[in-house]
Write a protein that holds these residues in place. Structure first.
Motif, PDB file in Angstrom:
ATOM      1  N   ASN A  38      -2.864  12.645  -0.674  1.00  0.00           N
ATOM      2  CA  ASN A  38      -4.190  12.100  -0.405  1.00  0.00           C
ATOM      3  C   ASN A  38      -4.550  10.985  -1.398  1.00  0.00           C
ATOM      4  O   ASN A  38      -5.711  10.681  -1.602  1.00  0.00           O
ATOM      5  CB  ASN A  38      -5.247  13.207  -0.395  1.00  0.00           C
ATOM      6  N   ASN A  39      -3.530  10.361  -2.008  1.00  0.00           N
ATOM      7  CA  ASN A  39      -3.741   9.257  -2.945  1.00  0.00           C
ATOM      8  C   ASN A  39      -3.356   7.935  -2.291  1.00  0.00           C
ATOM      9  O   ASN A  39      -2.323   7.833  -1.633  1.00  0.00           O
ATOM     10  CB  ASN A  39      -2.921   9.478  -4.217  1.00  0.00           C
ATOM     11  N   ILE A  40      -4.187   6.922  -2.474  1.00  0.00           N
ATOM     12  CA  ILE A  40      -3.948   5.581  -1.946  1.00  0.00           C
ATOM     13  C   ILE A  40      -3.873   4.611  -3.116  1.00  0.00           C
ATOM     14  O   ILE A  40      -4.793   4.553  -3.944  1.00  0.00           O
ATOM     15  CB  ILE A  40      -5.091   5.133  -1.013  1.00  0.00           C
ATOM     16  N   ARG A  41      -2.778   3.862  -3.194  1.00  0.00           N
ATOM     17  CA  ARG A  41      -2.638   2.809  -4.200  1.00  0.00           C
ATOM     18  C   ARG A  41      -2.326   1.509  -3.476  1.00  0.00           C
ATOM     19  O   ARG A  41      -1.506   1.497  -2.558  1.00  0.00           O
ATOM     20  CB  ARG A  41      -1.510   3.126  -5.185  1.00  0.00           C
ATOM     21  N   ILE A  68       0.780   5.366   0.180  1.00  0.00           N
ATOM     22  CA  ILE A  68      -0.016   6.573   0.440  1.00  0.00           C
ATOM     23  C   ILE A  68       0.883   7.758   0.185  1.00  0.00           C
ATOM     24  O   ILE A  68       1.929   7.916   0.817  1.00  0.00           O
ATOM     25  CB  ILE A  68      -0.557   6.591   1.879  1.00  0.00           C
ATOM     26  N   LEU A 115      -4.431  12.040   5.270  1.00  0.00           N
ATOM     27  CA  LEU A 115      -3.543  10.891   5.354  1.00  0.00           C
ATOM     28  C   LEU A 115      -2.105  11.257   5.699  1.00  0.00           C
ATOM     29  O   LEU A 115      -1.212  10.440   5.564  1.00  0.00           O
ATOM     30  CB  LEU A 115      -3.580  10.135   4.018  1.00  0.00           C
ATOM     31  N   ASN A 174      -7.119  15.907   2.458  1.00  0.00           N
ATOM     32  CA  ASN A 174      -5.797  15.358   2.776  1.00  0.00           C
ATOM     33  C   ASN A 174      -5.727  14.997   4.261  1.00  0.00           C
ATOM     34  O   ASN A 174      -5.186  15.723   5.061  1.00  0.00           O
ATOM     35  CB  ASN A 174      -4.702  16.349   2.386  1.00  0.00           C
ATOM     36  N   VAL A 203       0.862  -1.181   0.000  1.00  0.00           N
ATOM     37  CA  VAL A 203       0.000   0.000   0.000  1.00  0.00           C
ATOM     38  C   VAL A 203       0.893   1.224   0.000  1.00  0.00           C
ATOM     39  O   VAL A 203       1.805   1.343   0.814  1.00  0.00           O
ATOM     40  CB  VAL A 203      -0.934   0.023   1.231  1.00  0.00           C
ATOM     41  N   THR A 262      -8.262   8.567  -4.668  1.00  0.00           N
ATOM     42  CA  THR A 262      -7.853   9.849  -4.111  1.00  0.00           C
ATOM     43  C   THR A 262      -8.889  10.286  -3.090  1.00  0.00           C
ATOM     44  O   THR A 262     -10.084  10.332  -3.391  1.00  0.00           O
ATOM     45  CB  THR A 262      -7.717  10.911  -5.221  1.00  0.00           C
ATOM     46  N   ASN A 263      -8.422  10.577  -1.879  1.00  0.00           N
ATOM     47  CA  ASN A 263      -9.274  11.088  -0.821  1.00  0.00           C
ATOM     48  C   ASN A 263      -9.499  12.567  -1.080  1.00  0.00           C
ATOM     49  O   ASN A 263      -8.558  13.299  -1.382  1.00  0.00           O
ATOM     50  CB  ASN A 263      -8.586  10.859   0.537  1.00  0.00           C
TER      51      ASN A 263
END
Length: 62
Positions: free
Chosen positions: A19-22, A16, A40, A38, A14, A34-35
């Protein structure tokens, strides 16, 4: 990837960034979200499963 096999180990990664999670399972891209806020930048991690599962060699990097 639609299902997991029992008695099989998988590599979960994972990333991070901002604010992007892959998320990837065995190198296969599974999530790219994308959250909108922000939220995270800091916090904690947690691992959860809805079935019997084991987690091993968890690493958190900054």
């Amino acid at each position: 990837m639609t299902a997991v096999d029992t008695n099989t180990w998988y590599n979960l990664k994972v990333i991070i960034a901002g604010n992007n999670i892959r998320a990837y399972v065995d190198g296969y891209p599974l999530i790219n979200r994308t959250n909108s806020v922000n939220q995270l930048a800091s916090g904690k991690i947690g691992l959860r499963s809805t079935c019997d599962a084991e987690f091993d060699d968890v690493v958190v990097k900054n």
